[in-house]
Design an enzyme around this catalytic site. Sequence first.
Site, PDB file in Angstrom:
ATOM      1  CB  CYS A  19     -19.048   9.839 -23.225  1.00 37.36           C
ATOM      2  SG  CYS A  19     -20.192  10.578 -24.401  1.00 37.36           S
TER       3      CYS A  19
ATOM      4  CB  CYS B 269     -19.705  13.463 -23.254  1.00 34.87           C
ATOM      5  SG  CYS B 269     -21.202  12.522 -22.916  1.00 34.87           S
TER       6      CYS B 269
END
Length: 193
Positions: free
Chosen positions: A79, A76
């Site tokens: 993230c 991600c």
Amino acid sequence: MNVNPSNPTNSSSLAMRLRNFIIVLVAIALSVTIFIGLRTETTSVSLNEMAETSTPLDIAFSNDKPTLVEFYANWCTSCQAMAPELEEIRQKYAENTNFVMLNVDNSKWLPELVKYRVDGIPHFVFLDREGTEVGQTIGEIPKSLMAANIEALVAGSSLPYNGTVGQGSEFDASLAPIKASQADPRVHGSQVQ
């Protein structure tokens, strides 16, 4: 050796030596630049390192501190982008707050994925001292908003930025785990489809 500049052999030898000398100088300059660059490089925080140092979920539910649960994945990009800022926030509030990280690619966390309705990552769940959900945010949230939510969580007041949605990555997983015979251990995330 006698160098005669009018001799073409000597001229090409001199030119070759000059060229080799310049190549050596450039190689030394590049080596020094790379060395200095590596020495001054800021160390970034990896999601794996943060997850290893995060509070285990069972301890977070039993130590009477408010908790921030982050659902993340190593792939991600949002993230990864938030990791340095979240590490700074964690260091500032770690004494008063649990920071839990749950990897969505680990089927072990499937019950939590369902419970908190995780459909995008990063997905943050704010829990009070009793472990009751008081808010959620999804996606890449600015550091100032996340810090304000943590401060409110520690103070026991309502979150100022509850329900904030930023840029995130979609997470699509079936709610039923697949049978072990269907799982290919070589496939990343093979337990959740």
